[in-house]
Write an enzyme that holds these catalytic residues in place. Structure first.
Site, PDB file in Angstrom:
ATOM      1  N   GLU A   5       0.823  -1.199  -0.126  1.00 35.75           N
ATOM      2  CA  GLU A   5      -0.046   0.123  -0.123  1.00 35.75           C
ATOM      3  C   GLU A   5       0.771   1.250   0.062  1.00 35.75           C
ATOM      4  O   GLU A   5       0.568   2.310  -0.533  1.00 35.75           O
ATOM      5  CB  GLU A   5      -0.825  -0.046   1.217  1.00 35.75           C
ATOM      6  CG  GLU A   5      -1.984  -1.070   1.139  1.00 35.75           C
ATOM      7  CD  GLU A   5      -2.614  -1.231   2.290  1.00 35.75           C
ATOM      8  OE1 GLU A   5      -2.541  -0.679   3.337  1.00 35.75           O
ATOM      9  OE2 GLU A   5      -3.829  -1.970   2.268  1.00 35.75           O
TER      10      GLU A   5
ATOM     11  N   HIS B 184       9.213  -1.671   2.819  1.00 33.94           N
ATOM     12  CA  HIS B 184       9.236  -1.907   4.049  1.00 33.94           C
ATOM     13  C   HIS B 184       8.971  -3.260   4.546  1.00 33.94           C
ATOM     14  O   HIS B 184       8.258  -4.105   3.836  1.00 33.94           O
ATOM     15  CB  HIS B 184       8.209  -1.169   4.707  1.00 33.94           C
ATOM     16  CG  HIS B 184       6.827  -1.356   4.018  1.00 33.94           C
ATOM     17  ND1 HIS B 184       6.475  -0.537   2.872  1.00 33.94           N
ATOM     18  CD2 HIS B 184       5.575  -1.869   4.397  1.00 33.94           C
ATOM     19  CE1 HIS B 184       5.224  -0.692   2.432  1.00 33.94           C
ATOM     20  NE2 HIS B 184       4.826  -1.679   3.474  1.00 33.94           N
TER      21      HIS B 184
ATOM     22  N   HIS C 274       7.558  -5.766   7.336  1.00 38.00           N
ATOM     23  CA  HIS C 274       6.670  -5.811   8.748  1.00 38.00           C
ATOM     24  C   HIS C 274       7.327  -6.708   9.633  1.00 38.00           C
ATOM     25  O   HIS C 274       7.656  -7.842   9.339  1.00 38.00           O
ATOM     26  CB  HIS C 274       5.366  -6.265   8.282  1.00 38.00           C
ATOM     27  CG  HIS C 274       4.618  -5.423   7.478  1.00 38.00           C
ATOM     28  ND1 HIS C 274       3.606  -4.567   8.019  1.00 38.00           N
ATOM     29  CD2 HIS C 274       4.495  -5.288   6.078  1.00 38.00           C
ATOM     30  CE1 HIS C 274       2.985  -3.922   7.006  1.00 38.00           C
ATOM     31  NE2 HIS C 274       3.622  -4.321   5.934  1.00 38.00           N
TER      32      HIS C 274
HETATM   33  P1  5GP Z   1       1.755  -2.650   3.378  1.00 30.78           P
HETATM   34  O1  5GP Z   1       0.082  -2.820   3.120  1.00 30.78           O
HETATM   35  O2  5GP Z   1       2.152  -1.439   2.215  1.00 30.78           O
HETATM   36  O3  5GP Z   1       2.614  -3.711   3.236  1.00 30.78           O
HETATM   37  O4  5GP Z   1       1.989  -1.878   4.356  1.00 30.78           O
HETATM   38  C1  5GP Z   1       1.991  -0.811   4.952  1.00 30.78           C
HETATM   39  C2  5GP Z   1       1.768  -0.352   6.350  1.00 30.78           C
HETATM   40  O5  5GP Z   1       1.850   1.044   6.606  1.00 30.78           O
HETATM   41  C3  5GP Z   1       0.360  -0.778   6.897  1.00 30.78           C
HETATM   42  O6  5GP Z   1       0.563  -1.800   8.041  1.00 30.78           O
HETATM   43  C4  5GP Z   1      -0.074   0.554   7.771  1.00 30.78           C
HETATM   44  O7  5GP Z   1      -0.613   0.368   8.950  1.00 30.78           O
HETATM   45  C5  5GP Z   1       1.124   1.395   7.723  1.00 30.78           C
HETATM   46  N1  5GP Z   1       1.007   2.795   7.822  1.00 30.78           N
HETATM   47  C6  5GP Z   1       0.243   3.611   6.811  1.00 30.78           C
HETATM   48  N2  5GP Z   1       0.305   4.847   7.306  1.00 30.78           N
HETATM   49  C7  5GP Z   1       1.147   5.001   8.110  1.00 30.78           C
HETATM   50  C8  5GP Z   1       1.675   6.165   9.009  1.00 30.78           C
HETATM   51  O8  5GP Z   1       1.360   7.258   8.642  1.00 30.78           O
HETATM   52  N3  5GP Z   1       2.454   6.076   9.788  1.00 30.78           N
HETATM   53  C9  5GP Z   1       2.883   4.507  10.312  1.00 30.78           C
HETATM   54  N4  5GP Z   1       3.773   4.435  11.273  1.00 30.78           N
HETATM   55  N5  5GP Z   1       2.418   3.545   9.436  1.00 30.78           N
HETATM   56  C10 5GP Z   1       1.643   3.498   8.541  1.00 30.78           C
END
Ligand code: 5GP
Length: 142
Positions: free
Chosen positions: A94, A99, A101
């Protein structure tokens, strides 16, 4: 492209940091799967894993390993740890800034992956061999 992670790294948006060096930072996910959910992020704002240089990629995994152990030792409830990366939008990424996790898991915590029905039927060995061959060829190409 400026993402929320770039803003956090530049000090323009708030975050709860657990680590930072010259290549990698780690801060708490704003929407944790479980308490203690950390994101390990390269300082360089690249979107996809293969765009990272080897040293930064290696550092990310070293930092993730250290944080995984720290979570286990921290007192935060933790029976296991997942390391998860969504590399590309179709993979569930997203935020278009690489990144990793790192989050604690507890039996029955409700987190899981969803599989298509075909997952449960094992493919023939010939299909696995063909895919392996394609990937080997791509690995060997410059
Ligand atoms: P993805 O879905 O790209 O692997 O994970 C994106 C992550 O970024 C999600 O777990 C979401 O909660 C986190 N995230 C989105 N916006 C922010 C933010 O403004 N601050 C922080 N610390 N995490 C965020």
């Amino acid at each position: 492209m400026s993402t929320i992670f770039k803003k956090i790294l530049d000090g323009e948006a708030p975050a709860s940091f657990v680590y930072r060096d010259d290549r990698v930072a780690a801060f708490m996910d704003i929407q944790p799967v479980n308490p203690g959910h950390v994101l390990v992020v390269p300082i360089e704002p690249v979107e996809l894993l293969h765009e990272l240089d080897d040293d930064t990629c290696g550092r990310m995994m070293q930092v993730a390993r250290a944080i995984s152990l720290a979570i286990r030792r921290s007192g935060i409830p933790c029976e296991g740890v997942n390391l998860l990366m969504a590399d590309g939008e179709a993979a569930g990424q997203e935020v278009p800034h690489v990144h990793l996790h790192v989050f604690p898991r507890l039996a029955g915590d409700g987190f899981g992956l969803k599989f298509a029905p075909r997952y449960y039927k094992l493919p023939p060995r010939a299909d696995l061999d063909a895919a392996a061959s394609q990937i080997r060829a791509a690995l060997e190409s410059p």
